[in-house]
Design an enzyme around this catalytic site. Sequence first.
Site, PDB file in Angstrom:
ATOM      1  N   LYS A  72       4.330   6.105   4.640  1.00  0.00           N
ATOM      2  CA  LYS A  72       2.873   6.289   4.669  1.00  0.00           C
ATOM      3  C   LYS A  72       2.238   5.368   3.636  1.00  0.00           C
ATOM      4  O   LYS A  72       2.785   5.165   2.549  1.00  0.00           O
ATOM      5  CB  LYS A  72       2.560   7.754   4.370  1.00  0.00           C
ATOM      6  CG  LYS A  72       1.088   8.128   4.523  1.00  0.00           C
ATOM      7  CD  LYS A  72       0.874   9.628   4.294  1.00  0.00           C
ATOM      8  CE  LYS A  72      -0.579  10.021   4.439  1.00  0.00           C
ATOM      9  NZ  LYS A  72      -0.795  11.466   4.232  1.00  0.00           N
ATOM     10  N   SER A 147      -3.340  13.778   7.870  1.00  0.00           N
ATOM     11  CA  SER A 147      -3.633  12.373   7.650  1.00  0.00           C
ATOM     12  C   SER A 147      -2.422  11.466   7.884  1.00  0.00           C
ATOM     13  O   SER A 147      -2.581  10.269   8.043  1.00  0.00           O
ATOM     14  CB  SER A 147      -4.139  12.154   6.216  1.00  0.00           C
ATOM     15  OG  SER A 147      -3.134  12.532   5.289  1.00  0.00           O
ATOM     16  N   SER A 171      -1.165  17.689   6.030  1.00  0.00           N
ATOM     17  CA  SER A 171      -1.083  16.330   6.571  1.00  0.00           C
ATOM     18  C   SER A 171       0.278  15.859   7.047  1.00  0.00           C
ATOM     19  O   SER A 171       0.372  14.803   7.663  1.00  0.00           O
ATOM     20  CB  SER A 171      -1.602  15.329   5.552  1.00  0.00           C
ATOM     21  OG  SER A 171      -2.986  15.233   5.674  1.00  0.00           O
TER      22      SER A 171
END
Length: 481
Positions: A72, A147, A171
Amino acid sequence: MDNLYSLTAHQLLDRLKAKSVSSEEIVDSVCKRAGAVDGKIKAYLVLERESAIRQAKVPASGRLKGIPVAIKDNICVEDELTTCASKILKGFRPPYNATVIERLKSEGAIILGRTNMDEFAFGSSCENSSYFPTLNPWDTGRIPGGSSGGSAAAVAADEAIMALGSDTGGSIRQPAALCGVVGMKPTYGTVSRYGLIAFASSLDQIGPITKDVYDAALLLGVIQGLDKENDSTSVRPKTTDYLASLDKGVKGLRIGIPKEYFIPGIDKEVEGAVKDAIALFKGLGAQIVDISLPHTEYAVPVYYIIATAEASSNLARFDGVQYGYRCGEPKDILDMYERTRGEGFGAEAKRRIILGTYVLSSGYYEAYFLKAQRIRFLIRDDFQRAFTDHCDLILTPTSPTPAFKIGEKRDDPLSMYLSDIFTISVNLAGVPAISVPCGFTKNDLPIGMQLISSHFGEETLLGAAYAYESNTDWHKRKPKL
Ligand code: GLN
């Protein structure tokens, strides 16, 4: 022969051990796959094929030897672009690796690329990325969740063997559920936050996004651990090997079903799939008990006070001086601060900075921030009471709905905030939780269930998730791409 990209890490490790494949072949297969499908999914901000091939050529050893892992974009990788999908970090190359990256490398993993996310991890749909939205591999008209939407979509579309995400209010788990993969948020402190660009420091936790529970246990064992020098909230884990206890089964395990999580408004197909999962656990010998987590209704407002307060303070450092973007030709220093932040942050980041600054401001601090902190402890106590008196695990849906359409909630922040209604309490309490695929809607959209355990109950959690997975096939389904 199966396509290498479609396999799990443990399947590939078996083949690497048998020397029937090489790490370069794996990287090549995954990069070709990403080359073929990422135009549709847009999971990656950057895919570093050359660097991955270079890493694959270096002889390595370790528990993840030769396995490509997608990262990420809020986890620092030395000298590689790390932007939190924000314009304000455009061009930022960290001078050091996050602890999790060091751990991955020392176990032989290959760092594959940077996955898209909501800017600074603010969001539930990946639409808040400053660059472009990621799309759900099961239906490209829909969001992948957020996210960590890029990481979840990359794993679901076989563009990565495994991935790291971060979870502040859901997330990792929510996008994992919406993309039909496994996502785990460990107990707060289990994984070092050093090098994770902070959103809300008391809630953030890095964790695995994988194709199955076995891989989640494997990856967690690698990234976790005390990091005394760099993260004072990190703790020494109870075990370093979650694989050893994976198949202990669920016989006699008490699974609590909180009545506050089965509310009107929850999608009927989601509810049906989760109820089927409860029945399956019962069939496997678990004992199902009704429980109550009475302060659940306050979780979303409490979270949005604490998380925005911490975010407003953490984001103060992005001012054009040290990191990334700086506005053009500032008149003076104040003009530089204002225009750098005005031009660099997206709408959701600004909304959160304003909200967080407000709840921390003198006169409102006690009414909002302090009160939210007090209620946070009541929420944590709800979990502690449940685990002390009634059950070993708690089972809930991960998300109230399957993946929603692109744009459906973009202009309605409050309805977007409700996507995490079932995941947020877990972060406020600091306990671990995992989302596991548990069905599909009739439109072929994945559904996830969430299992929650007490602090440091990862072994019980993973054991139950593994037992469920071993008796179902949901995790084996692949999107048609
Ligand atoms: N969707 C939640 C939020 O917008 C959680 C985000 C996260 O876990 N990073 O804050």
